[in-house]
Each structure stands twice: as structure tokens, then as C-alpha cells.
Design an enzyme around this catalytic site. Structure first.
Site, PDB file in Angstrom:
ATOM      1  N   GLN A  96      32.787  -2.820  58.505  1.00 40.38           N
ATOM      2  CA  GLN A  96      31.295  -2.746  58.719  1.00 40.38           C
ATOM      3  C   GLN A  96      30.622  -3.978  58.359  1.00 40.38           C
ATOM      4  O   GLN A  96      29.611  -4.439  59.252  1.00 40.38           O
ATOM      5  CB  GLN A  96      30.774  -1.509  57.667  1.00 40.38           C
ATOM      6  CG  GLN A  96      29.486  -0.693  58.139  1.00 40.38           C
ATOM      7  CD  GLN A  96      29.738  -0.063  59.770  1.00 40.38           C
ATOM      8  OE1 GLN A  96      30.931   0.419  59.964  1.00 40.38           O
ATOM      9  NE2 GLN A  96      28.999  -0.224  60.482  1.00 40.38           N
TER      10      GLN A  96
ATOM     11  N   ASP B 228      34.572   3.631  66.877  1.00 42.23           N
ATOM     12  CA  ASP B 228      33.712   2.631  67.562  1.00 42.23           C
ATOM     13  C   ASP B 228      34.360   2.549  68.850  1.00 42.23           C
ATOM     14  O   ASP B 228      33.715   1.989  69.839  1.00 42.23           O
ATOM     15  CB  ASP B 228      34.054   1.299  66.789  1.00 42.23           C
ATOM     16  CG  ASP B 228      33.133   1.041  65.637  1.00 42.23           C
ATOM     17  OD1 ASP B 228      32.174   1.723  65.754  1.00 42.23           O
ATOM     18  OD2 ASP B 228      33.614   0.371  64.730  1.00 42.23           O
TER      19      ASP B 228
ATOM     20  N   HIS C  31      -9.796  28.435  82.150  1.00 43.08           N
ATOM     21  CA  HIS C  31      -8.447  28.949  82.050  1.00 43.08           C
ATOM     22  C   HIS C  31      -8.626  30.445  82.200  1.00 43.08           C
ATOM     23  O   HIS C  31      -7.673  31.186  82.956  1.00 43.08           O
ATOM     24  CB  HIS C  31      -7.870  28.670  80.679  1.00 43.08           C
ATOM     25  CG  HIS C  31      -7.503  27.060  80.397  1.00 43.08           C
ATOM     26  ND1 HIS C  31      -8.237  26.290  80.651  1.00 43.08           N
ATOM     27  CD2 HIS C  31      -6.101  26.782  80.058  1.00 43.08           C
ATOM     28  CE1 HIS C  31      -7.620  25.142  80.679  1.00 43.08           C
ATOM     29  NE2 HIS C  31      -6.383  25.569  80.170  1.00 43.08           N
TER      30      HIS C  31
ATOM     31  N   GLU D  45      24.358   5.803  59.068  1.00 40.94           N
ATOM     32  CA  GLU D  45      24.742   5.816  60.277  1.00 40.94           C
ATOM     33  C   GLU D  45      26.419   6.320  60.523  1.00 40.94           C
ATOM     34  O   GLU D  45      26.371   7.053  61.470  1.00 40.94           O
ATOM     35  CB  GLU D  45      24.863   4.340  60.888  1.00 40.94           C
ATOM     36  CG  GLU D  45      25.138   4.279  62.429  1.00 40.94           C
ATOM     37  CD  GLU D  45      25.360   2.861  62.717  1.00 40.94           C
ATOM     38  OE1 GLU D  45      25.501   2.080  61.888  1.00 40.94           O
ATOM     39  OE2 GLU D  45      25.404   2.341  63.911  1.00 40.94           O
ATOM     40  N   HIS D  46      27.129   5.816  59.768  1.00 42.26           N
ATOM     41  CA  HIS D  46      28.506   6.424  59.649  1.00 42.26           C
ATOM     42  C   HIS D  46      28.912   6.690  58.066  1.00 42.26           C
ATOM     43  O   HIS D  46      28.552   6.262  57.068  1.00 42.26           O
ATOM     44  CB  HIS D  46      29.248   5.161  59.643  1.00 42.26           C
ATOM     45  CG  HIS D  46      29.357   4.402  61.159  1.00 42.26           C
ATOM     46  ND1 HIS D  46      28.588   3.278  61.293  1.00 42.26           N
ATOM     47  CD2 HIS D  46      29.600   4.627  62.499  1.00 42.26           C
ATOM     48  CE1 HIS D  46      28.353   2.739  62.348  1.00 42.26           C
ATOM     49  NE2 HIS D  46      28.999   3.641  63.312  1.00 42.26           N
TER      50      HIS D  46
ATOM     51  N   HIS E 223      30.212  -7.048  60.725  1.00 45.46           N
ATOM     52  CA  HIS E 223      29.224  -6.999  61.972  1.00 45.46           C
ATOM     53  C   HIS E 223      28.048  -7.942  61.864  1.00 45.46           C
ATOM     54  O   HIS E 223      27.825  -8.569  62.879  1.00 45.46           O
ATOM     55  CB  HIS E 223      28.586  -5.532  62.228  1.00 45.46           C
ATOM     56  CG  HIS E 223      29.364  -4.645  63.076  1.00 45.46           C
ATOM     57  ND1 HIS E 223      29.446  -4.802  64.241  1.00 45.46           N
ATOM     58  CD2 HIS E 223      30.017  -3.308  62.709  1.00 45.46           C
ATOM     59  CE1 HIS E 223      30.259  -3.795  64.886  1.00 45.46           C
ATOM     60  NE2 HIS E 223      30.523  -2.983  63.998  1.00 45.46           N
TER      61      HIS E 223
END
Lengths: 430, 430
Positions: free
Chosen positions: B259, B361, B420, B327-328, B262
Site C-alpha cells: 500500500q 488490485d 396538482h 478503502e482496503h 503507491h
């Protein structure tokens, strides 16, 4: 009179493109004011809410009275017109039944490679519902926003509604009770959006904010987006009625006006293959306008943004409908079902002459929060999944990792992400 | 060394809240520059694209060469490493199978009141996919963004990818071909987003734009939102690993580093009930960092934003996981399935020790475009429904309108919307 376009004329494409491009809203530049309000609420919490409510709603409030008490809601409930309450209950039941079918399916399975994969939908934990004050404070919108959240399983549905000069429509509180809203606060504007997003001592924050509002509310929603989720920013309402020569011009006119009375910036468009119907509808609109309480608003909308479009046949209107991507599409034609099946872009479709759009606004069951301003090309009306989120999951075992791992290692290396590759290789003893 | 937090200490809540609140990105203020670029593309179309590409990508282009030709894609395909191509094909097949199950169900039924109601999902007609250039130009992201669109039935998937100094990763073009991308243009930045949203002579506009990008791309997506749909604005990637004392510290360390490599702003968090494991993982990270090609980036991420959190037991970590909303989420623990079932907020969950996040991934099947920066509290990873929209429909007949109409009339009048009410009353002869 609204403009009339004829698809048979050589200048039609230009006129139609201009109709699509017409701006119906003046975008007020309130970003700076909203930024200051949001920052104030973040910094001073309840104290800022009290001051801003005094300033904008001309109303004295204290942290202890921000929340509308159960007793007040009960009182409002008892003060409401019994017929309206009964109608709200009927509507709530039908809206719940319709939306309950929208709960999305989970998935959990193991494939031939031995990989277990799937996903699981869970409700967001808390949702905020903005309800405008004053004349646009609609109990039906409370149902339409709160019920899908409750159906999704949201534990805490929090409503904010401003009470300008202390005035609040009791039916809005009654609708909140019927819909199962958990907390109601008498605040509005950008300050209410900020309170929902960031929380104060009195108001715990939510994870998502939905509901319509003025330019300040819209700007505040855009600003807090990311901190919380938001729904679409709603524009003025619109209807496109596709009608053949058999349609009843009085009924069509009534439906065009029901849309037009919302707002001088609303838009009502008639598309027909019958010049006779077009003429008759235009005359009926003028007649009906004469006795309408909101004639000024509806008349302005029809005159400024209304349109009548003549087409050689209704099939040839379908590409035009997809370009307009109307929030509401009524098809008052013999071939309604066949035509509807070929429409690509519309928020909601009303089939046949016995389905005035107002039925969808109130009691039928589908949601009346729908994409405006051509956004039905890429978005949907409010629904249960707007209050849920999907978590994917994955489980490999030693065997499936050995089978699929080498391909992942190759891609990791091809992307220059060696640590990705190694996290797999180390398990495979490479 | 990353910071270490201990849930048993009295200052834990404060330290954990600070970890959650830490800003990992400097938000560049590029709004003004982006506004000018978007306006230029709207005004001058292809001509602006040519000039801006010359300026920002140092690359000469003409309207006729904006599009990457089939021949060029074929050449790139042949030039690609066969092992990587095979891995992309395997990944594409698995991603397609996983996403095909996400096609949402329609509904069409008639209830006891005689009202026909339901909804229909349709694909958006054209989608744009932004792919970054340079080192962050990932073929796997092409698959992850394009395949759900194709599964949804999007007819026209249009990819834009900048080619700084004329350089383009051939594997990105190969991935586009494998994923079924219909058109590829060699442009990037805010100008590419504007071209997709508004169209030029050469590039027809799309209805929705997805895919990651730098600050200019993100600001451009925010700016064109409304004109078109957009996906989430992605922040730096993150993983939270929940591990018990049985976990292999070398494997856990490898996953934390996958991770961290990145981006220096990425975040890797270990949560464990074993101080021994925590120590062993920290040592393993240092050892593995020594030989990692992207050690500088991964080391900075781990040092600046990494964290090790000690908890008395893994169950008590669940509320912390929900607050991080990672996220993960990897669960390397005996009780992985039981713990996972109780997690509320996570983009994707990786179960057990044989499921390194990198499998998700690349080749496993679930999407790797996932909510970052705590937005898993209210949003989901990319999926098929992001490329579809739901149109509701309704049909009343004379009988059902007579049954339900009076309630709608009552609500219309209660809301002060007489037109209406009349659109229903006129059909009932009232």
C-alpha cells in the site's frame, strides 16, 4: 404563449438545441457567504447555530431548544387536518412497499479456482434530511426522502427544517413522525448543512445529506461533499408530455400547469404529432390559468420556458425525448407502452391518460425526487441504494493464490509496483 | 517508525481522532487555471486541445491525430510483453464475470389497487474514462474502469490518456483493446475532461466521466459535474490490516508496504491485539524496505502516515475500523469471517492470510476503484450501476385513479399546489 417548434422545418435542429441549452436558473454566487457560515459552525457549533438562526430566520433559539421535542411533534400531529394525515399514511405505506423491492441483492460464492468472492450491502449509519421552510415546506418530500432511508436500514434519520419567524407547517412534523424520522432540528440554510456534516455539541454528525434547498443550501452541500455524501443538486422541475391526437386537451393542459405552478423556472413541454391537439391544449392552458391560485407563477413558467413541439409521428420524437432527458415524462398515447420501452433517458415515466404526474408526486409509491436539468442521462431518482453502500470481499486459499498469484505478480511488475508483486510472492515462497 | 497507539491508554481517543483527522494531501488551488482551460476548450474545441497539449505535454498534435488509430493500438498490442498480456486477459475475464452479477434487477408489477408500477435500468449512452499518463498509467485501472461500463451496456466507452513528450505505455493501449474501449484520444489534464464533457468537432461528448487523475483533473471533474456525471474524487490509497497473534509478520509487513509504495501520502495501518506481532511487523517492514525499488516513497508513507494500534482484542477494534472506514481492510486472523460480518464501513475486505490486497488490485475480479478518505461510510467502489440509471414508471387506470386520486388531491391542496389537485380532479369529473 410558449414557443412552438416544428420538427419538419429546416431550422428545427437549431431551435431545439437552443431550447435544450436555455438556462432557467440564475446561479447566485453565494459561495463566499456559505464558506464563512460553514467555518463558523465548525468553529463555534451550537453557539453559531443560535446566532445564525436569529439572523436569518428572525427567531430566538437556545441549544436546549434546537431539537423539536416529541411533545411538539405530538401536538403538531393532533393539530393536522385528519384527511391530510390519512392521505400521508396511505402514501407512506405505498412508498414503503415500492421501495422495499429496491433492497439490492448481496452475493457470496466460490468459483472453480477456489476463490470466494462477493459483496455485501449495508446501510449508512446516519442520514440527514434537509426540508425547506416557508411555502416550499412539503410534507410529501419528507416521506419521499425519509422512507427510502428507513427501508435501507439507516438507524438515525435526522431532519432539519428552518422555522422562519418561528413558523412551521405542522403537517411537516406529522410526516416526519409517520416516516419514522428519529430527530428533528429547527434550523436551516448553510448552517444546518454544516451542523449535519460536522456535528455540534447538540447534533451528532451524519454520513450523508439529502433533500432540496435554496442556493445557500445547494452551495453548502457542494462544500461539505467529501466530508459526507450528498444527493444530486436539484434544479427546477420539468415535464415532457408526449401525446397523440386522441389525448384529452384539457387533461394535458392540467398536467402542463401542475408542473408550471411549482416555480417560474419550471418547464412544461408538449410533444405531439397533432397540430389540432397542440392548438386545443394551448387554448385550454389559457382557460385553466384564469382560475388557478398560482396563475402568476404557472403563467410565467409556461410563457418563458414552455414549448410545444410538432413531430411527424411519435416514434420520431423518441430521440428528442432522450436529448431532453426529462425529469417527468408523460405518454398520453395509444402506443404508450411501446414508446416507453424505447425511451433511454427519463427520470420517471407516466403511462397513459389516467396517470397524471401528480399521482407520482404523492401517493403512487415511486420516488418524486428525480434527476433534473438533463441529468437523467446519467443519474437516477432517489432510492434505497442511495442510503446503502456495497463492500466487496475476497478470500483466497493457498491453492487459489498459487493459481492466480503469478498473473498478479506479472501485472504488479509490469506496473512498476514491486511491493505489490512481493506481497504475493512471499506467500508462494518465491 | 510510524506512530504507535494503545487503546488501553487514557489518551487513546484523542490520538485516534487526530489520526483520523490528519490531512494527507495538500490541496492545490488550481480552480482558476482549470476554469480558464475548460472555457477555452468550450470556445475553441480541437484548436484548444492542440495548443494545450503542446503546452502541457510538450507534444505536437493535430485534430486528425488526436485519436489513437486502430493500427497504433494493434502495434502496441504486438509490442507488449506476452506474459503481461496473458495476465491482463485472465484479469479481464474474471473482472467481467464478477461484474456481470451486478446487473441490477428491474421490476414491473400491478398491485391490488390496479396500479402498475416498477422501474427499468438502462445503460448510460456514452462514458469517458480518464487514464493518467507517465508512471501512474496503469493498465489494470483501464480494465477496472472500462469493463463495468461495457458490462452495463454502455455503447461508447471513450478513453483519454495524456502522452507527455509523446510517450505512452503500450500495455495501457493493450488493456484498452482487451477491455473493449471504443475510442482512445491522446489528451490529458483539465482539457481532456472538458472535451469529454462538452465535446469538440473530433470528440463527441459523453454523459459520465470516471477515472483517477491529478489535482487539475479532479478540479475539472468537479467543475463539469452537472453537465455530466462523475465518479468519486479519489484520494491517496489506504489499507487497514486487522491481525491476531497468529499472523505471519513478514506477510503483514509486505502488505503494508504494497500500500505504502503507491504514494508518499498513502496510509498503512496495523491493528492488532498482539504487541509481539506489532514489534515483529515493524522490524520486518524495515528489513523489506531495504531492498524495495520504491523504498523512498513507501518509507515516507509508512513513517509519516503509518500507524500501529494495539487493542485488547480484535472485537473491540471493530468500532475503530468503522470510524476509519478503510478503502482496503485485510483481516489476517483466525476469526476473519466472523469479524468481517460485523464490519459496517469498508470499501473492500480481504479475508484470511492467503489474500494479500494486491490480488484485488489485479486479477481476483472485484473492482479496485474504491472509496478513500473515510468515504466508505457513505459510498461504494465502482460497479456496474455507476454506468446505469433507473427510470421509474407508473400506470393508473380509471379505477385505480378513482381509488387513490382523492388522497393525492388532499395532499396537493394541503401543500398549496391546486393545479396538482386539479390535474387529478379533472379526470375524475370533479
Amino acid at each position: 404563449m410558449p414557443q412552438r417548434l416544428d420538427a419538419a422545418r429546416p431550422d428545427f435542429e437549431q431551435a431545439f438545441a437552443a431550447l435544450l441549452a436555455a438556462k432557467r436558473e440564475v446561479s447566485e454566487d453565494v459561495d463566499r457567504a456559505v464558506a464563512a457560515i460553514v467555518a463558523d459552525v465548525v468553529a463555534r457549533g451550537d453557539e453559531a447555530l443560535v446566532e445564525l438562526t436569529r439572523k436569518f430566520d428572525r427567531f430566538e433559539i437556545a441549544p436546549e431548544t434546537l431539537r423539536v421535542s416529541d411533545g411538539e411533534i405530538e401536538t403538531a400531529f393532533r393539530a393536522s387536518d385528519p384527511e391530510a394525515l390519512e392521505a400521508l399514511r396511505l402514501a407512506a405505506g405505498r412508498i414503503e412497499t415500492y421501495h422495499a423491492r429496491q433492497i439490492p441483492p448481496d452475493h457470496d460464492g466460490t468459483d472453480e479456482a477456489g476463490v470466494r468472492l462477493g459483496w455485501r450491502w449495508t446501510p449508512i449509519q446516519a442520514a440527514g434530511l434537509y426540508v425547506p421552510g416557508g411555502t416550499a415546506s412539503y410534507p410529501s418530500s419528507v416521506l419521499m426522502n425519509a422512507i427510502p432511508a428507513k427501508v435501507a436500514g439507516v438507524e438515525r434519520v435526522v431532519m432539519v427544517v428552518p422555522t422562519p419567524d418561528g413558523v412551521l407547517n405542522p403537517l411537516v412534523l406529522a410526516a416526519a413522525r409517520i416516516a419514522g424520522v428519529d430527530e428533528v432540528y429547527r434550523i436551516g440554510g448553510a448552517q444546518a448543512v454544516a451542523a449535519l456534516a460536522y456535528g455540534t455539541r447538540t447534533i451528532a454528525p451524519v454520513a450523508k445529506i439529502v433533500g432540496p434547498g435554496n442556493a445557500y443550501v445547494a452551495a453548502a452541500k457542494r462544500r461539505v461533499f467529501g466530508q459526507v455524501g450528498i444527493d444530486m443538486i436539484a434544479g427546477p422541475s420539468e415535464v415532457l408530455i408526449l401525446a397523440d391526437g386522441q389525448a384529452n386537451p384539457e387533461w394535458v393542459a392540467a398536467d402542463l400547469l401542475a408542473q408550471a405552478e411549482h416555480d417560474a423556472a419550471a418547464q412544461s413541454i408538449l410533444v405531439t404529432d397533432s397540430a389540432e391537439l397542440a392548438d386545443a391544449v394551448e387554448q385550454a392552458v389559457e382557460r385553466q390559468l384564469a382560475t388557478l391560485p398560482r396563475a402568476e407563477i404557472a403563467g410565467a413558467s409556461w410563457r418563458d420556458f414552455g414549448a410545444v413541439i410538432l413531430v411527424p409521428d411519435l416514434e420520431s420524437a423518441l430521440p428528442l425525448v432522450d436529448r431532453v432527458a426529462p425529469e417527468h415524462l408523460e405518454i398520453e398515447a395509444e402506443a404508450a407502452d411501446l414508446l416507453a420501452a424505447r425511451v433511454r433517458n427519463a427520470g420517471s415515466i407516466f403511462l397513459g391518460s389516467w396517470t397524471p404526474e401528480a399521482m407520482g408526486d404523492y401517493v403512487a409509491g415511486p420516488n418524486h425526487v428525480l434527476p433534473t436539468a438533463r441529468s437523467a442521462r446519467f443519474s437516477s431518482g432517489l432510492g434505497v441504494i442511495d442510503f446503502m453502500k456495497r463492500t466487496s470481499f475476497l478470500r483466497c486459499d493457498r491453492r487459489s493464490l498459487a493459481t492466480l498469484g503469478p498473473a498478479a505478480i506479472a501485472l504488479g511488475r509490469a506496473e512498476g509496483l514491486e511491493a505489490h508483486a512481493r506481497s504475493i510472492a512471499i506467500r508462494l515462497g518465491r
